[in-house]
Design an enzyme around this catalytic site. Sequence first.
Site, mmCIF file in Angstrom:
data_model
loop_
_atom_site.group_PDB
_atom_site.id
_atom_site.type_symbol
_atom_site.label_atom_id
_atom_site.label_comp_id
_atom_site.label_asym_id
_atom_site.label_seq_id
_atom_site.Cartn_x
_atom_site.Cartn_y
_atom_site.Cartn_z
ATOM 1 N N LYS A 1 27.126 -7.354 30.204
ATOM 2 C CA LYS A 1 27.647 -5.852 30.432
ATOM 3 C C LYS A 1 28.841 -5.792 29.285
ATOM 4 C CE LYS A 1 25.722 -5.343 34.709
ATOM 5 N NZ LYS A 1 24.744 -4.196 34.802
ATOM 6 N N ASP B 1 29.087 -15.041 39.609
ATOM 7 C CA ASP B 1 28.315 -14.212 38.714
ATOM 8 C C ASP B 1 29.238 -12.763 38.716
ATOM 9 O OD1 ASP B 1 25.144 -12.333 39.041
ATOM 10 O OD2 ASP B 1 26.767 -12.312 37.487
ATOM 11 N N TYR C 1 22.753 -9.664 43.636
ATOM 12 C CA TYR C 1 21.630 -9.449 42.444
ATOM 13 C C TYR C 1 22.130 -10.398 41.276
ATOM 14 C CZ TYR C 1 18.230 -7.670 38.891
ATOM 15 O OH TYR C 1 17.391 -7.702 38.042
HETATM 16 P P1 KE4 Z 1 20.546 -8.107 33.134
HETATM 17 O O1 KE4 Z 1 19.743 -9.178 32.854
HETATM 18 O O2 KE4 Z 1 20.194 -6.945 33.912
HETATM 19 O O3 KE4 Z 1 21.476 -8.020 31.721
HETATM 20 O O4 KE4 Z 1 21.749 -8.610 34.182
HETATM 21 C C1 KE4 Z 1 21.437 -8.954 35.446
HETATM 22 C C2 KE4 Z 1 22.630 -8.935 36.347
HETATM 23 C C3 KE4 Z 1 23.057 -10.146 36.876
HETATM 24 N N1 KE4 Z 1 24.032 -10.292 37.536
HETATM 25 C C4 KE4 Z 1 24.721 -8.963 37.995
HETATM 26 C C5 KE4 Z 1 25.927 -9.162 38.885
HETATM 27 C C6 KE4 Z 1 24.158 -7.680 37.682
HETATM 28 O O5 KE4 Z 1 24.489 -6.716 38.468
HETATM 29 C C7 KE4 Z 1 23.178 -7.961 36.959
HETATM 30 C C8 KE4 Z 1 22.449 -6.428 36.452
HETATM 31 N N2 KE4 Z 1 22.778 -5.242 37.034
HETATM 32 C C9 KE4 Z 1 21.827 -4.307 37.239
HETATM 33 C C10 KE4 Z 1 22.604 -3.025 37.889
HETATM 34 N N3 KE4 Z 1 22.951 -3.170 39.069
HETATM 35 C C11 KE4 Z 1 21.238 -3.752 35.854
HETATM 36 C C12 KE4 Z 1 20.394 -2.441 35.971
HETATM 37 C C13 KE4 Z 1 19.044 -2.693 35.762
HETATM 38 O O6 KE4 Z 1 18.519 -3.696 36.293
HETATM 39 O O7 KE4 Z 1 18.117 -1.897 35.054
#
Ligand code: KE4
Length: 425
Positions: free
Chosen positions: A267, A239, A144
């Site tokens: 994060k 990523d 993701y």
């Molecule tokens: P954000 O746009 O949510 O800040 O980041 C996206 C993203 C990109 N790449 C990786 C590897 C990620 O894990 C994420 C976001 N992670 C999720 C949890 N697995 C965020 C939680 C959510 O979607 O509320």
Amino acid sequence: MNTTNSSALFAKAQLLIPGGVNSPVRAFRSVGGTPIFMERATGAYLFDADGNKYIDYVGSWGPFILGHSHPVVIDALRLQLEKATSFGAPTELEVELAEMICNIMPSIEMVRMVNSGTEATMSAIRLARAYTKRSKIIKFEGCYHGHADSFLIKAGSGAMTLGVPDSPGITIGTATDTLNARYNDLESVRVLVEANLNEIAAIIIEPVGGNMGVVPAKQEFLTGLRELCTKEKIVLIFDEVMTGFRVALGGAQALYNIQPDLTTLGKIVGGGLPVGAYGGKKELMSMIAPSGPVYQAGTLSGNPLAMAAGIATLTLLQNENPYPRLEQRSEMLSKAFQENINRAGIKATLQRVGSMMCMFFTDREVWSFDDAITSDTKAYGKYFHVMLDSGIYLAPSQYEALFLSVAHSDEDLEKTITTHRKAIV
Ligand code: KE4
């Protein structure tokens, strides 16, 4: 647990916010029940709207490797708060955090701050497309990268077919430029590259899968990916939104000793405030506006509050080097979980990289998404609620990670292990 206030808040939230939440995974849809509304947090603990206390293993999905509300981070924020919250003009703080990131991750010669992981990954593939003058990208099923259109694409029916939208509202045109390969399967990448020679701009991967549960990449897989991208002049994007500063200070690229062309971050780099970043070789990054033609912008990018939290967090991680202790305690926790699994005689597989781990309710080793989806998500839902009712807050989905922080005490781990033993039978 009395969760009266959470239930009332959720009822009202659903009238005003889609699904009552501002991010889908928070809605407990995959584990059943209704979400707990949180009110405050400190260290390893969350306190909900009904005053219940939880030991937290979500850590806001990764940022809180130091625990919630670390006093040094809070002091840095308080200091900045007194000055200003935003200018929309450059500040020394941005230069300071950029320098820290470049020093910690040598593959990053220049970096651009944005406000989320999604912004980071969408900008990185735009840059890769501009740099290579190619259109297609390869991602991996189960990884993701945020919710930009190019990533919400699932594999077509056959390995060779182009992607199909994984959400309404995404055009077929977008989908045709995203191809899906199989994690830890270099041959599946080669097949796509050969079928799309000189058309692949980038391969984007989570160097440790964290969004299909925790799925470590095999060393030879990542090494092969690096070699393939170098040979075919494809931009390799790591990523590291989740793994950056998590699995090692230098992220998974330090652990595997592999230099991607671009890295995306989020994060931990924001210390709990909204921050994303993307960076890499000067040759690529200098193409980003205003130094180059690739446009990307953001009102609150490099926001001083967020920078202050990020700088404080990375400074603590550099000075205190919590990684050896985190490794030792994470190993102890996962070993105790494994003993519980063996004693209960249940079908479950524990996988861990550093202080991120996952228990899959399957008896298979999990090296790719098709392995992961053999998990019994109903069993995970039951386990999740037994842990929650006992004051242990886990990710409300089988396909997420459990994060340990430096704030988790021996007593917290003891309570978690004894509760886990009950919860899995
Ligand atoms: P954000 O746009 O949510 O800040 O980041 C996206 C993203 C990109 N790449 C990786 C590897 C990620 O894990 C994420 C976001 N992670 C999720 C949890 N697995 C965020 C939680 C959510 O979607 O509320």
